[in-house]
Design a protein around this motif. Structure first.
Motif, PDB file in Angstrom:
ATOM      1  N   VAL A  42       0.857  -1.190   0.000  1.00  0.00           N
ATOM      2  CA  VAL A  42       0.000   0.000   0.000  1.00  0.00           C
ATOM      3  C   VAL A  42       0.890   1.237   0.000  1.00  0.00           C
ATOM      4  N   LYS A  43       0.697   2.089  -0.981  1.00  0.00           N
ATOM      5  CA  LYS A  43       1.532   3.280  -1.116  1.00  0.00           C
ATOM      6  C   LYS A  43       0.896   4.465  -0.412  1.00  0.00           C
ATOM      7  N   GLY A  44       1.731   5.193   0.320  1.00  0.00           N
ATOM      8  CA  GLY A  44       1.271   6.377   1.019  1.00  0.00           C
ATOM      9  C   GLY A  44       1.930   7.627   0.471  1.00  0.00           C
ATOM     10  N   ARG A  45       2.250   8.514   1.359  1.00  0.00           N
ATOM     11  CA  ARG A  45       2.838   9.798   0.988  1.00  0.00           C
ATOM     12  C   ARG A  45       4.150   9.596   0.231  1.00  0.00           C
ATOM     13  N   GLY A  46       4.274  10.244  -0.932  1.00  0.00           N
ATOM     14  CA  GLY A  46       5.496  10.110  -1.726  1.00  0.00           C
ATOM     15  C   GLY A  46       5.653   8.746  -2.383  1.00  0.00           C
ATOM     16  N   GLY A  47       4.562   7.962  -2.428  1.00  0.00           N
ATOM     17  CA  GLY A  47       4.653   6.627  -3.017  1.00  0.00           C
ATOM     18  C   GLY A  47       5.401   5.638  -2.145  1.00  0.00           C
ATOM     19  N   MET A  48       5.578   5.987  -0.872  1.00  0.00           N
ATOM     20  CA  MET A  48       6.336   5.123   0.045  1.00  0.00           C
ATOM     21  C   MET A  48       5.453   3.992   0.562  1.00  0.00           C
ATOM     22  N   THR A  49       5.938   2.783   0.442  1.00  0.00           N
ATOM     23  CA  THR A  49       5.264   1.626   1.018  1.00  0.00           C
ATOM     24  C   THR A  49       5.869   1.343   2.399  1.00  0.00           C
ATOM     25  N   SER A  50       5.266   0.398   3.095  1.00  0.00           N
ATOM     26  CA  SER A  50       5.818  -0.004   4.401  1.00  0.00           C
ATOM     27  C   SER A  50       7.211  -0.591   4.238  1.00  0.00           C
ATOM     28  N   LEU A  51       7.453  -1.279   3.123  1.00  0.00           N
ATOM     29  CA  LEU A  51       8.782  -1.828   2.874  1.00  0.00           C
ATOM     30  C   LEU A  51       9.812  -0.706   2.760  1.00  0.00           C
ATOM     31  N   HIS A  52       9.448   0.372   2.098  1.00  0.00           N
ATOM     32  CA  HIS A  52      10.364   1.504   1.960  1.00  0.00           C
ATOM     33  C   HIS A  52      10.681   2.126   3.319  1.00  0.00           C
ATOM     34  N   TYR A  53       9.648   2.306   4.159  1.00  0.00           N
ATOM     35  CA  TYR A  53       9.883   2.875   5.486  1.00  0.00           C
ATOM     36  C   TYR A  53      10.748   1.947   6.338  1.00  0.00           C
ATOM     37  N   ALA A  54      10.616   0.636   6.130  1.00  0.00           N
ATOM     38  CA  ALA A  54      11.427  -0.316   6.898  1.00  0.00           C
ATOM     39  C   ALA A  54      12.904  -0.218   6.539  1.00  0.00           C
ATOM     40  N   CYS A  55      13.216   0.379   5.379  1.00  0.00           N
ATOM     41  CA  CYS A  55      14.610   0.541   4.949  1.00  0.00           C
ATOM     42  C   CYS A  55      15.235   1.831   5.467  1.00  0.00           C
ATOM     43  N   THR A  56      14.436   2.697   6.068  1.00  0.00           N
ATOM     44  CA  THR A  56      14.963   3.948   6.611  1.00  0.00           C
ATOM     45  C   THR A  56      15.448   3.725   8.031  1.00  0.00           C
ATOM     46  N   LYS A  57      15.905   4.797   8.659  1.00  0.00           N
ATOM     47  CA  LYS A  57      16.348   4.711  10.051  1.00  0.00           C
ATOM     48  C   LYS A  57      15.193   4.402  10.997  1.00  0.00           C
ATOM     49  N   HIS A  58      13.943   4.647  10.551  1.00  0.00           N
ATOM     50  CA  HIS A  58      12.776   4.329  11.381  1.00  0.00           C
ATOM     51  C   HIS A  58      12.479   2.831  11.368  1.00  0.00           C
ATOM     52  N   GLY A  59      13.104   2.102  10.465  1.00  0.00           N
ATOM     53  CA  GLY A  59      12.760   0.703  10.260  1.00  0.00           C
ATOM     54  C   GLY A  59      13.432  -0.240  11.238  1.00  0.00           C
ATOM     55  N   ASN A  60      13.121  -1.506  11.036  1.00  0.00           N
ATOM     56  CA  ASN A  60      13.636  -2.581  11.871  1.00  0.00           C
ATOM     57  C   ASN A  60      14.007  -3.734  10.939  1.00  0.00           C
ATOM     58  N   ASP A  61      15.211  -4.288  11.110  1.00  0.00           N
ATOM     59  CA  ASP A  61      15.672  -5.328  10.181  1.00  0.00           C
ATOM     60  C   ASP A  61      14.798  -6.566  10.220  1.00  0.00           C
ATOM     61  N   ASP A  62      14.323  -6.949  11.399  1.00  0.00           N
ATOM     62  CA  ASP A  62      13.459  -8.131  11.496  1.00  0.00           C
ATOM     63  C   ASP A  62      12.134  -7.890  10.787  1.00  0.00           C
ATOM     64  N   VAL A  63      11.577  -6.688  10.941  1.00  0.00           N
ATOM     65  CA  VAL A  63      10.337  -6.355  10.243  1.00  0.00           C
ATOM     66  C   VAL A  63      10.568  -6.358   8.734  1.00  0.00           C
ATOM     67  N   LEU A  64      11.679  -5.786   8.299  1.00  0.00           N
ATOM     68  CA  LEU A  64      12.010  -5.766   6.871  1.00  0.00           C
ATOM     69  C   LEU A  64      12.113  -7.180   6.318  1.00  0.00           C
ATOM     70  N   ALA A  65      12.779  -8.055   7.057  1.00  0.00           N
ATOM     71  CA  ALA A  65      12.932  -9.443   6.600  1.00  0.00           C
ATOM     72  C   ALA A  65      11.576 -10.118   6.461  1.00  0.00           C
ATOM     73  N   ASN A  66      10.689  -9.897   7.427  1.00  0.00           N
ATOM     74  CA  ASN A  66       9.356 -10.500   7.352  1.00  0.00           C
ATOM     75  C   ASN A  66       8.541  -9.921   6.202  1.00  0.00           C
ATOM     76  N   PHE A  67       8.698  -8.627   5.917  1.00  0.00           N
ATOM     77  CA  PHE A  67       8.016  -8.028   4.774  1.00  0.00           C
ATOM     78  C   PHE A  67       8.444  -8.708   3.473  1.00  0.00           C
ATOM     79  N   LEU A  68       9.747  -8.889   3.305  1.00  0.00           N
ATOM     80  CA  LEU A  68      10.272  -9.472   2.068  1.00  0.00           C
ATOM     81  C   LEU A  68       9.823 -10.916   1.898  1.00  0.00           C
TER      82      LEU A  68
END
Length: 464
Positions: free
Chosen positions: A100-126
């Motif tokens: 689901v794309k939000g502001r700036g076309g950012m998905t949850s996967l994109h936010y998980a790659c920023t400093k706000h993200g979490n590696d475990d969450v990113l891995a589960n997303f992928l």
């Protein structure tokens, strides 16, 4: 009612929610009709109210895809506020929510790659939604672009090693195209990494370049990591980038989480298993059936060659009265000379034994998973045993040893390849098991929702 709903959402009070529904059964539908709205699910996701959020998803699944006035979905808010448990429950409810794309076309996967993200969450997303790696922001950036821009080495490790491990029908295309994707400014991830060299320590920059070298990343000018180092650094620097281990996870360590496993280096058995599995996934059922028929034909041909060897050699039983006489290779009536016949025989034996072992290995790979495939794989050694017995029975004693030696070498090669492939598959099951669990949960919820709609429709038809 709005204040009471907000209070119930913040407190996670499911009882208060149903009291509001009793007072006005249609109020959630009116909320749904608003284009951009901060729904009760948004509030619960921001505050980490897991039970209330899941109850709301059951009642109004469409809320999970709605954006508020700030351009965030409930999953975006749960991620930005660090509610990892709620994120996993969102995945089980609908794994496509990652896209689901939000502001700036950012998905949850994109936010998980920023400093706000979490590696475990990113891995589960992928793992839950592999195709989310294809999603681009409004600036044409991939998740790799965002990880490099944010200097998030942990996320970059997970993304790079996942790209090399993922078993998907599109995996080969992803590994080629995504590392070299250009954003709206024409920059690849390697361009961004090089431009960030003033923001990273030397060891960190070398490690980033090393990671990008694993996926053959190139600049917009088609320069590789080696080309860049050759231009900017000495030979010592080029050697350092190959040896640096900054931030790596030892592959022999016990990977307690999915992210730590994904960050580890790929072993040879994993690379072999990934390569074979990706090719198997691209084979359709019709092609698989054709390949099995051809493999069976080749196996039958190799057995026939053993019975009627092209060299024209037969077992000489010696004098009929002497059963203990040693069998020796004697050329039968042939137009070929003894030397030519022996050469043809040796070459054909080498090819025949190698082909037989390799084809049996291919049959084992092509057989489907499950009970029947396992039974057929267990029966393959029987055909191999029959082949060995035919060699011993139909050839002269002097040539049996040569044939068995060639066969043994070919068989050991195929056997070791199979063992290596099986070991790699066992390691990759960490990804497949997580994918299957999330996918099964998602399908179950979809089925329940469809059955509920069908029952509602039936009830409506039966009402007078």
């Amino acid at each position: 009612m709005g204040d009471r709903l907000t209070a119930a959402s913040k407190a996670g009070d499911v009882t208060a929610l149903y009291e509001l529904i009793e007072e006005d059964a249609d109020f959630l539908r009116r909320v749904e009709e608003i284009m951009f709205v901060h729904t009760p699910l948004h509030i619960a996701a921001s505050d980490g109210q897991t039970c209330f959020a899941m109850e709301m998803i059951n009642l109004m699944p469409s809320f999970s895809r709605k954006l508020n006035k700030s351009g965030f979905s409930p999953m975006h808010l749960a991620l930005l506020n660090g509610h990892s448990k709620l994120l996993l429950l969102f995945l089980r409810a609908d794994c496509d929510l990652v896209r689901v794309k939000g502001r700036g076309g950012m998905t949850s996967l994109h936010y998980a790659c920023t400093k706000h993200g979490n590696d475990d969450v990113l891995a589960n997303f992928l793992v839950a939604c592999p195709k989310s790696i294809e999603d681009l922001t409004a600036q044409g950036e991939t998740a790799l672009h965002i990880a490099v821009k944010s200097n998030n080495l942990g996320a970059l490790e997970v993304l790079v090693r996942w790209l090399r491990r993922v078993c998907h029908v599109e995996a080969f295309n992803w590994e080629i195209n995504i590392p070299n994707w250009k954003d709206e400014n024409g920059h690849t991830i390697l361009d961004i990494a090089v431009s960030n060299n003033m923001q990273l320590e030397a060891s960190s920059l070398l490690y980033v370049l090393k990671l990008l070298a694993e996926i053959n990343a190139k600049t917009s000018d088609s320069l590789t990591v080696s080309d860049i180092l050759r231009r900017r650094q000495s030979n010592l620097g080029r050697n350092r980038v190959l040896r640096t281990q900054c931030g790596t996870t030892d592959p022999e360590q016990n990977a307690s989480t999915l992210a730590s496993y994904l960050r580890s280096k790929l072993s040879f058995d994993e690379r072999l298993a990934v390569y074979i599995t990706r090719h198997k996934m691209k084979i359709s059922d019709d092609v698989r059936n054709i390949l099995l028929v051809v493999a069976g034909f080749i196996t039958a041909s190799t057995l026939q060659i053993v019975v009627n060897d092209p060299g024209g050699f037969q077992r000489d039983v010696g004098d009929s009265g002497n059963n203990n006489s040693e069998a020796t290779p004697v050329p039968s009536q042939s137009h070929l000379s003894d030397r030519a016949a022996m050469t043809v025989f040796l070459l054909s034996s080498l090819y025949n034994n190698t082909a037989f072992c390799i084809v049996n290995g291919v049959i084992g790979l092509l057989l489907p998973d499950g009970l029947f495939g396992m039974i057929l794989i267990r029966l393959l050694p029987v055909s191999i045993l029959c082949y060995v017995l035919w060699i011993q029975r139909s050839l002269p004693n002097g040539l049996v040893i040569y044939n068995l030696l060639v066969f043994l070498l070919a068989y050991v090669f195929v056997f070791l390849a199979f063992v290596t492939y099986s070991r790699g598959q066992n390691k990759l099951r960490q990804l497949q098991s997580n994918t299957n669990n999330i996918a099964c949960s998602y399908r179950k919820r979809k089925t329940e929702a469809a059955e509920g709609q069908a029952n509602s429709a039936t009830s409506a038809d039966l009402d007078p």
